[in-house]
Write a protein that holds these residues in place. Structure first.
Motif, PDB file in Angstrom:
ATOM      1  N   THR A 231       5.180  -8.198  -3.746  1.00  0.00           N
ATOM      2  CA  THR A 231       3.674  -7.234  -4.678  1.00  0.00           C
ATOM      3  C   THR A 231       3.343  -5.614  -3.784  1.00  0.00           C
ATOM      4  OG1 THR A 231       1.580  -8.067  -3.761  1.00  0.00           O
ATOM      5  CG2 THR A 231       2.297  -8.873  -5.404  1.00  0.00           C
ATOM      6  N   VAL A 232       3.734  -5.667  -2.580  1.00  0.00           N
ATOM      7  CA  VAL A 232       3.363  -4.056  -1.840  1.00  0.00           C
ATOM      8  C   VAL A 232       5.020  -3.317  -2.218  1.00  0.00           C
ATOM      9  CG1 VAL A 232       4.025  -3.604   0.354  1.00  0.00           C
ATOM     10  CG2 VAL A 232       2.524  -5.016  -0.131  1.00  0.00           C
ATOM     11  N   GLU A 233       6.095  -4.133  -2.433  1.00  0.00           N
ATOM     12  CA  GLU A 233       7.797  -3.819  -2.624  1.00  0.00           C
ATOM     13  C   GLU A 233       7.622  -2.899  -4.186  1.00  0.00           C
ATOM     14  OE1 GLU A 233      12.152  -5.068  -4.191  1.00  0.00           O
ATOM     15  OE2 GLU A 233      10.752  -6.226  -2.781  1.00  0.00           O
ATOM     16  N   TRP A 234       7.159  -3.742  -5.120  1.00  0.00           N
ATOM     17  CA  TRP A 234       6.807  -3.510  -6.387  1.00  0.00           C
ATOM     18  C   TRP A 234       5.801  -2.146  -6.067  1.00  0.00           C
ATOM     19  CZ3 TRP A 234       8.145  -4.617 -11.695  1.00  0.00           C
ATOM     20  CH2 TRP A 234       9.387  -5.786 -11.305  1.00  0.00           C
ATOM     21  N   ALA A 235       4.874  -2.265  -5.798  1.00  0.00           N
ATOM     22  CA  ALA A 235       3.906  -1.156  -5.490  1.00  0.00           C
ATOM     23  C   ALA A 235       4.232   0.103  -5.396  1.00  0.00           C
ATOM     24  CB  ALA A 235       2.449  -1.400  -4.850  1.00  0.00           C
ATOM     25  N   ARG A 236       4.881   0.057  -3.716  1.00  0.00           N
ATOM     26  CA  ARG A 236       5.536   1.081  -3.516  1.00  0.00           C
ATOM     27  C   ARG A 236       6.694   1.496  -4.398  1.00  0.00           C
ATOM     28  NH1 ARG A 236       6.948  -1.083   2.835  1.00  0.00           N
ATOM     29  NH2 ARG A 236       4.257  -1.127   3.050  1.00  0.00           N
ATOM     30  N   ARG A 237       7.856   0.840  -4.984  1.00  0.00           N
ATOM     31  CA  ARG A 237       8.553   1.049  -5.853  1.00  0.00           C
ATOM     32  C   ARG A 237       8.010   1.989  -7.089  1.00  0.00           C
ATOM     33  NH1 ARG A 237      11.887  -3.378  -8.505  1.00  0.00           N
ATOM     34  NH2 ARG A 237      12.103  -3.731  -6.423  1.00  0.00           N
ATOM     35  N   HIS A 238       7.047   1.702  -7.570  1.00  0.00           N
ATOM     36  CA  HIS A 238       5.853   1.909  -8.723  1.00  0.00           C
ATOM     37  C   HIS A 238       5.123   3.066  -8.392  1.00  0.00           C
ATOM     38  CE1 HIS A 238       8.339  -1.047 -10.412  1.00  0.00           C
ATOM     39  NE2 HIS A 238       8.378  -0.561 -11.320  1.00  0.00           N
ATOM     40  N   ASN A 239       5.351   3.467  -7.252  1.00  0.00           N
ATOM     41  CA  ASN A 239       3.971   4.686  -6.840  1.00  0.00           C
ATOM     42  C   ASN A 239       2.652   4.072  -6.980  1.00  0.00           C
ATOM     43  OD1 ASN A 239       6.162   6.306  -6.132  1.00  0.00           O
ATOM     44  ND2 ASN A 239       5.829   6.919  -8.605  1.00  0.00           N
ATOM     45  N   LEU A 240       2.069   2.688  -6.501  1.00  0.00           N
ATOM     46  CA  LEU A 240       1.395   2.227  -7.489  1.00  0.00           C
ATOM     47  C   LEU A 240       0.778   2.614  -5.963  1.00  0.00           C
ATOM     48  CD1 LEU A 240      -1.306   1.080  -8.369  1.00  0.00           C
ATOM     49  CD2 LEU A 240      -0.067  -1.302  -8.345  1.00  0.00           C
ATOM     50  N   ASN A 241      -0.679   2.711  -5.407  1.00  0.00           N
ATOM     51  CA  ASN A 241      -1.755   2.759  -4.217  1.00  0.00           C
ATOM     52  C   ASN A 241      -1.839   1.477  -3.902  1.00  0.00           C
ATOM     53  OD1 ASN A 241      -0.769   5.107  -4.086  1.00  0.00           O
ATOM     54  ND2 ASN A 241      -2.985   6.042  -4.553  1.00  0.00           N
ATOM     55  N   ALA A 250     -11.372  -2.016   8.638  1.00  0.00           N
ATOM     56  CA  ALA A 250     -11.609  -1.057   7.753  1.00  0.00           C
ATOM     57  C   ALA A 250     -10.119  -1.358   6.444  1.00  0.00           C
ATOM     58  CB  ALA A 250     -11.009   0.625   8.932  1.00  0.00           C
ATOM     59  N   PRO A 251      -9.873  -0.824   5.549  1.00  0.00           N
ATOM     60  CA  PRO A 251      -8.969  -0.960   4.133  1.00  0.00           C
ATOM     61  C   PRO A 251      -7.852  -0.451   5.043  1.00  0.00           C
ATOM     62  CG  PRO A 251     -11.276   0.756   3.454  1.00  0.00           C
ATOM     63  CD  PRO A 251     -11.319   0.220   5.126  1.00  0.00           C
ATOM     64  N   ARG A 252      -6.500  -1.286   4.567  1.00  0.00           N
ATOM     65  CA  ARG A 252      -5.713  -1.722   4.500  1.00  0.00           C
ATOM     66  C   ARG A 252      -4.516  -0.998   3.698  1.00  0.00           C
ATOM     67  NH1 ARG A 252      -5.150  -7.655   7.686  1.00  0.00           N
ATOM     68  NH2 ARG A 252      -7.107  -6.839   9.487  1.00  0.00           N
ATOM     69  N   VAL A 253      -4.002  -0.231   4.074  1.00  0.00           N
ATOM     70  CA  VAL A 253      -2.925   0.785   2.896  1.00  0.00           C
ATOM     71  C   VAL A 253      -1.482   0.318   3.102  1.00  0.00           C
ATOM     72  CG1 VAL A 253      -2.112   2.509   2.026  1.00  0.00           C
ATOM     73  CG2 VAL A 253      -4.659   2.308   2.962  1.00  0.00           C
ATOM     74  N   ALA A 257       3.710   3.616   1.064  1.00  0.00           N
ATOM     75  CA  ALA A 257       4.910   3.287   3.009  1.00  0.00           C
ATOM     76  C   ALA A 257       3.924   4.290   4.409  1.00  0.00           C
ATOM     77  CB  ALA A 257       5.900   3.399   2.755  1.00  0.00           C
ATOM     78  N   PRO A 258       3.629   3.525   4.901  1.00  0.00           N
ATOM     79  CA  PRO A 258       3.207   4.688   5.998  1.00  0.00           C
ATOM     80  C   PRO A 258       4.402   5.578   6.564  1.00  0.00           C
ATOM     81  CG  PRO A 258       3.584   2.129   7.413  1.00  0.00           C
ATOM     82  CD  PRO A 258       3.744   2.231   5.218  1.00  0.00           C
TER      83      PRO A 258
END
Length: 265
Positions: A231-241, A250-253, A257-258
């Motif tokens: 899910t992280v890979e797909w979120a990064r690929r599609h510019n989804l925060n 604290a919230p983890r982003v 990608a950092p």
């Protein structure tokens, strides 16, 4: 076994209001222009919003204006949704069905099913991460907004936090995908811009939720449980925060990608 130690739960009734309250569930059959598409098990609240969100997040229609009419029928545990869509949308729906039918002899069915599970999606236009202040007390605020779960539990929620940090919408369902579909439908019917806030899901953040968020134009998705690597890979690929909100930290982003540390300075 000492059966005397077992406690039998009773369902709440008008004559027995102190018994356990159970979440409702019904079967909802959805047809587009008379063509049966799916039967979903859902919580029977906000069904119009669910059908709209299901249609948008599943790629059955591209925009709310493709939906021409929606009528709900039935009661109790059997409901029906008759949806009328534009000719263009109906043609696309029939094409999807044709791709998934009749190929079992040559193995293409598996290929098509894989394409459905890992679809080609257009990346989002990136949006800024929400301010830290919007996460203050968010878990507690969502729990207060879950009206149905307050009595019965066993319900997932999807909420929309607007640009001011307030919970503007909260939708609940027995299914985590259904809850997000209801929220997407509510956003579309109210003509709210999903990019002007962010969505929060109380459930596990599965890949299907990433698909739905991207198709709905949601720029930021917050999950109360940790995401998987896919899910992280797909979120990064599609510019989804993609943000995880832990219980006590604290919230983890996770997406974007950092930034890598600059070793040249």
């Amino acid at each position: 076994m000492h059966y005397a130690t077992l406690h039998y739960a009773q369902t709440a009734t008008p004559g027995n209001p102190g018994a356990a309250v159970l979440a409702e569930e019904c079967a909802l059959a959805i047809a587009y222009n008379g063509l049966n598409q799916a039967v979903m098990m859902v919580t029977p609240q906000d069904l119009e919003e669910f059908v709209v969100g299901f249609s948008l997040s599943g790629g059955l229609i591209e925009q709310i204006d493709d939906l021409r009419d929606l009528r709900l029928h039935g009661s109790g545990n059997a409901r029906h949704a008759e949806v009328q869509v534009s000719p263009r949308a109906f043609w696309a729906i029939k094409q999807q069905r044709r791709q998934l039918a009749g190929h079992s002899g040559c193995g293409l069915c598996g290929v098509e099913a894989l394409q459905q599970a890992l679809p080609q999606l257009a990346p989002l236009q990136p949006v800024a991460l929400p301010p830290d202040s919007h996460f203050h007390g968010l878990r507690e605020r969502i729990a207060e907004a879950q009206v149905l779960a307050r009595d019965s539990g066993a319900l997932h929620a999807a909420a929309f936090v607007d640009g001011s940090g307030a919970i503007a919408l909260c939708r609940e369902d027995i299914g985590r995908h259904n809850a997000l579909d209801k929220l997407i439908g509510a956003l579309a019917l109210q003509r709210r811009q999903a990019r002007d806030g962010f969505a929060v899901v109380t459930s596990r953040c599965s890949l299907e939720l990433i698909h739905k968020a991207v198709r709905a134009g949601i720029g930021t998705l917050v999950s109360l449980s940790a995401p998987t690597s896919l899910t992280v890979e797909w979120a990064r690929r599609h510019n989804l925060n993609l943000i995880h909100l832990p219980h006590r930290s604290a919230p983890r982003v996770y997406s974007p990608a950092p930034a890598l540390p600059d070793h040249n300075g």
